[in-house]
Design a protein around this motif. Sequence first.
Motif, PDB file in Angstrom:
ATOM      1  N   HIS A  41       0.866  -1.170   0.000  1.00 52.50           N
ATOM      2  CA  HIS A  41       0.000   0.000   0.000  1.00 52.50           C
ATOM      3  C   HIS A  41       0.906   1.224   0.000  1.00 52.50           C
ATOM      4  O   HIS A  41       1.982   1.190   0.586  1.00 52.50           O
ATOM      5  CB  HIS A  41      -0.914  -0.034   1.215  1.00 52.50           C
ATOM      6  N   LEU A  43       2.183   4.593   1.144  1.00 50.16           N
ATOM      7  CA  LEU A  43       2.101   5.472   2.303  1.00 50.16           C
ATOM      8  C   LEU A  43       3.241   6.472   2.236  1.00 50.16           C
ATOM      9  O   LEU A  43       4.382   6.104   1.965  1.00 50.16           O
ATOM     10  CB  LEU A  43       2.216   4.658   3.598  1.00 50.16           C
ATOM     11  N   ILE A  61       4.391  10.865   3.489  1.00 53.71           N
ATOM     12  CA  ILE A  61       4.025  12.137   4.121  1.00 53.71           C
ATOM     13  C   ILE A  61       3.666  13.197   3.082  1.00 53.71           C
ATOM     14  O   ILE A  61       3.124  14.234   3.424  1.00 53.71           O
ATOM     15  CB  ILE A  61       5.140  12.653   5.065  1.00 53.71           C
ATOM     16  N   ASP A  65      11.667  14.005   0.223  1.00 57.38           N
ATOM     17  CA  ASP A  65      10.386  14.591   0.654  1.00 57.38           C
ATOM     18  C   ASP A  65      10.490  15.207   2.048  1.00 57.38           C
ATOM     19  O   ASP A  65       9.479  15.559   2.652  1.00 57.38           O
ATOM     20  CB  ASP A  65       9.266  13.540   0.616  1.00 57.38           C
ATOM     21  N   HIS A  77       6.683   4.297  -4.783  1.00 56.79           N
ATOM     22  CA  HIS A  77       7.391   3.382  -3.877  1.00 56.79           C
ATOM     23  C   HIS A  77       8.833   3.809  -3.617  1.00 56.79           C
ATOM     24  O   HIS A  77       9.606   3.047  -3.044  1.00 56.79           O
ATOM     25  CB  HIS A  77       7.330   1.951  -4.416  1.00 56.79           C
ATOM     26  N   ARG A  81      15.379   3.539  -2.585  1.00 55.91           N
ATOM     27  CA  ARG A  81      14.809   3.427  -1.241  1.00 55.91           C
ATOM     28  C   ARG A  81      15.577   2.401  -0.434  1.00 55.91           C
ATOM     29  O   ARG A  81      16.193   1.485  -0.982  1.00 55.91           O
ATOM     30  CB  ARG A  81      13.344   3.044  -1.290  1.00 55.91           C
ATOM     31  N   LYS A 130      11.893   5.927   1.552  1.00 59.77           N
ATOM     32  CA  LYS A 130      11.807   6.100   0.103  1.00 59.77           C
ATOM     33  C   LYS A 130      12.576   7.364  -0.298  1.00 59.77           C
ATOM     34  O   LYS A 130      12.918   8.185   0.528  1.00 59.77           O
ATOM     35  CB  LYS A 130      10.337   6.233  -0.305  1.00 59.77           C
TER      36      LYS A 130
HETATM   37  N1  LIG Z   1      10.633   9.222   2.182  1.00 61.68           N
HETATM   38  C1  LIG Z   1       9.660   8.543   2.798  1.00 61.68           C
HETATM   39  N2  LIG Z   1       9.852   7.238   3.031  1.00 61.68           N
HETATM   40  C2  LIG Z   1       8.882   6.519   3.644  1.00 61.68           C
HETATM   41  C3  LIG Z   1       7.689   7.120   4.079  1.00 61.68           C
HETATM   42  C4  LIG Z   1       7.525   8.507   3.810  1.00 61.68           C
HETATM   43  O1  LIG Z   1       6.504   9.139   4.158  1.00 61.68           O
HETATM   44  N3  LIG Z   1       8.526   9.176   3.163  1.00 61.68           N
HETATM   45  N4  LIG Z   1       6.717   6.346   4.697  1.00 61.68           N
HETATM   46  C5  LIG Z   1       7.152   5.087   5.308  1.00 61.68           C
HETATM   47  C6  LIG Z   1       6.056   4.200   5.668  1.00 61.68           C
HETATM   48  S1  LIG Z   1       5.155   4.593   7.044  1.00 61.68           S
HETATM   49  C7  LIG Z   1       5.829   3.006   5.014  1.00 61.68           C
HETATM   50  S2  LIG Z   1       4.676   1.893   5.545  1.00 61.68           S
HETATM   51  C8  LIG Z   1       6.541   2.677   3.764  1.00 61.68           C
HETATM   52  C9  LIG Z   1       5.535   2.454   2.659  1.00 61.68           C
HETATM   53  O2  LIG Z   1       6.183   2.057   1.483  1.00 61.68           O
HETATM   54  P1  LIG Z   1       5.338   1.914   0.162  1.00 61.68           P
HETATM   55  O3  LIG Z   1       4.605   3.227  -0.039  1.00 61.68           O
HETATM   56  O4  LIG Z   1       6.322   1.619  -0.905  1.00 61.68           O
HETATM   57  O5  LIG Z   1       4.364   0.780   0.390  1.00 61.68           O
HETATM   58  O6  LIG Z   1       7.433   3.698   3.368  1.00 61.68           O
HETATM   59  C10 LIG Z   1       8.125   4.324   4.426  1.00 61.68           C
HETATM   60  N5  LIG Z   1       9.112   5.198   3.855  1.00 61.68           N
END
Ligand SMILES: Nc1nc2c(c(=O)[nH]1)N[C@H]1C(S)=C(S)[C@@H](COP(=O)(O)O)O[C@H]1N2
Length: 196
Positions: free
Chosen positions: A26, A28, A30, A112, A143, A148, A161
Amino acid sequence: MRQIISPVVKRKDRLPPGQHWTDRLHILGISEPPDIDLSDYRLKIFGEVEESIVLTWDDIESLEKVELIADFHCVTRWSCPDVRWTGFHAEELRKIAVIKENVKAVMIHSLDGYTTNIPIQYFFDEDVIFAYRLFDSPLPSDHGFPLRLVVPKLYSWKSAKFVSGIEFMTENRAGYWEQRGYHILGDPWREQRYGI
Ligand SMILES: Nc1nc2c(c(=O)[nH]1)N[C@H]1C(S)=C(S)[C@@H](COP(=O)(O)O)O[C@H]1N2
Ligand SMILES: [Mo]
């Protein structure tokens, strides 16, 4: 290509407590994924290293490739099994930068504005990679394009990410979600979701 199967997929308690399986990752984040042109992309390695290093996308592609198969556990309770990533192993950084001996943790910085902290022994682990492919495609922007982190033994908020920086630190320091109440370590098998 070297293939790593994360030990998390072979655990007897493969699904951590309080999680359920889903069939996809899923999205996710910010904020919306940043727009990135690979010719402008740079990865900075800094902090407690003898000399800061800046890698271009060509430098990253020239690092030894590794494939990782691992489960992905989000603190919001979904877990995705057998995700296949391609990239370079975190240990490759030791060939690029001289990391000081008193380093205890890393802070991952993202385009980000996101950050997340990881203790050094969890960062230099057998199944931690920086990924630029997901299954058989380049990493989709949602993703984490172009790069990442994947840390299978911790909740996936640690799998940052859009990585732009790796900061080596002598003390652990809280990242974005850790400052907002998420656990400083985040081990899914110990249900370290929130709090210290
Ligand atoms: N740069 C960045 N990395 C991040 C996030 C983010 O908001 N920004 N969210 C994290 C969260 S809470 C999760 S669950 C996963 C989600 O990865 P996906 O979107 O590839 O499923 O990325 C993580 N890495
Ligand atoms: Mo998450």
